[in-house]
Write a protein that holds these residues in place. Structure first.
Motif, short mmCIF file in Angstrom:
data_model
loop_
_atom_site.label_atom_id
_atom_site.label_comp_id
_atom_site.label_asym_id
_atom_site.label_seq_id
_atom_site.Cartn_x
_atom_site.Cartn_y
_atom_site.Cartn_z
N MET A 13 -28.97 -9.92 -10.83
CA MET A 13 -28.41 -9.38 -12.07
C MET A 13 -28.75 -7.90 -12.21
SD MET A 13 -26.73 -11.83 -13.45
CE MET A 13 -26.35 -12.33 -11.75
N LEU A 14 -29.93 -7.50 -11.76
CA LEU A 14 -30.31 -6.09 -11.80
C LEU A 14 -29.38 -5.27 -10.91
CD1 LEU A 14 -34.22 -6.24 -11.67
CD2 LEU A 14 -32.79 -5.60 -13.61
N PHE A 15 -29.16 -5.77 -9.70
CA PHE A 15 -28.26 -5.06 -8.79
C PHE A 15 -26.83 -5.05 -9.34
CE2 PHE A 15 -31.59 -5.55 -5.53
CZ PHE A 15 -31.52 -4.30 -4.93
N TYR A 72 -28.82 7.58 -4.31
CA TYR A 72 -30.26 7.45 -4.07
C TYR A 72 -30.86 6.29 -4.86
CZ TYR A 72 -30.73 11.73 -1.32
OH TYR A 72 -30.65 12.67 -0.33
N LEU A 73 -30.35 6.08 -6.08
CA LEU A 73 -30.88 4.98 -6.89
C LEU A 73 -30.59 3.63 -6.24
CD1 LEU A 73 -32.17 3.90 -9.49
CD2 LEU A 73 -29.89 3.97 -10.55
N LEU A 74 -29.34 3.43 -5.83
CA LEU A 74 -28.96 2.15 -5.24
C LEU A 74 -29.66 1.90 -3.90
CD1 LEU A 74 -25.14 2.18 -6.07
CD2 LEU A 74 -26.78 0.48 -6.86
N LEU A 114 -36.74 -0.43 -1.55
CA LEU A 114 -37.97 -0.99 -2.13
C LEU A 114 -38.03 -2.50 -1.88
CD1 LEU A 114 -40.51 -0.74 -3.90
CD2 LEU A 114 -39.03 -1.02 -5.91
N HIS A 115 -36.91 -3.17 -2.01
CA HIS A 115 -36.88 -4.61 -1.76
C HIS A 115 -37.12 -4.92 -0.28
CE1 HIS A 115 -35.28 -4.89 -5.81
NE2 HIS A 115 -35.38 -6.20 -5.74
N LEU A 122 -23.81 -3.00 -0.68
CA LEU A 122 -24.07 -1.58 -0.83
C LEU A 122 -23.33 -0.76 0.22
CD1 LEU A 122 -27.89 -1.21 -1.65
CD2 LEU A 122 -25.95 -0.48 -3.02
N PHE A 123 -23.40 -1.22 1.45
CA PHE A 123 -22.73 -0.50 2.55
C PHE A 123 -21.23 -0.43 2.28
CE2 PHE A 123 -20.74 -0.46 6.81
CZ PHE A 123 -21.27 0.73 7.28
#
Length: 208
Positions: A45-47, A146-148, A154-155, A201-202
């Motif tokens: 949900m965050l993503f 950069y945020l995404l 980080l994960h 993301l890619f």
């Protein structure tokens, strides 16, 4: 002599308590994996919120990426994508080894390979950051990029910590077996989650 008898009695009491606790837990279904999956759903949900924000910015911005933004190269992130997807197959072999034959040694080997592949992915991402033609505050596209990718990185780092923990615990005889392997299974599920998020993301950052 009396001390030895007392120690033996205490050991018997402790053993009986352990057996009783194990029998008590065996009477209830193991919901740890279900709880972990619920946690990953909350992470999704965050993503999802970040993806929605990205597309909202993209829709309201006249030109996307903004004029002057250097075009992203596909070679390095493409290789990184192949490495990460491949690592999901590798970690699955660890899960298969422990579930089918209780082969802790094989599971440990596959986890070590997966860690190496994940670390290579992160190194590639850092290399890409150092060679991009824009910075965190260059424009809205750069900030969201950069945020995404940073949040996903980080994960990946957390995944490496989880796998390292599994490796450390696997040194204890009997900690993992055919019937007791929650740590291995949960780490594999987490790694698949990281993999799927990167594929999305890619797709939206580099291909669309």
């Amino acid at each position: 002599m009396q001390g030895s008898t007392a120690d033996q009695n205490q050991a018997d009491i402790a053993y009986a308590a352990t057996v009783e606790t194990a029998e008590h837990h065996s009477e209830h279904p193991d919901l740890r994996l279900f709880g972990f999956i619920v946690f990953l759903v909350s992470e999704s949900m965050l993503f999802l919120g970040l993806f929605v924000a990205y597309f909202a910015f993209r829709v309201v911005t006249p030109e996307w990426p903004p004029e002057g933004t250097e075009e992203l190269e596909l070679m390095l992130p493409g290789i990184n994508t192949i490495i990460l997807i491949s690592s999901s197959f590798v970690i699955h072999k660890a899960d298969t080894a422990i579930k089918q034959s209780g082969d802790v040694k094989a599971a440990r080997l596959w986890f070590a390979i997966t860690i190496a592949m994940g670390a290579t992915f992160l190194a590639g991402q850092v290399y890409e950051y150092n060679h991009l033609g824009f910075g965190l505050t260059t424009n809205l596209f750069a900030s969201t990029f950069y945020l995404l990718t940073g949040f996903h990185g980080l994960h990946v780092f957390v995944g490496l910590l989880l796998m390292s923990t599994v490796l450390w615990r696997s040194r204890v005889p009997g900690h993992y077996s055919e019937t007791s392997h929650f740590g291995i299974e949960a780490t594999e599920v987490y790694w698949h989650f990281v993999d799927v998020i990167w594929i999305v993301l890619f797709l939206i950052l580099y291909l669309l």
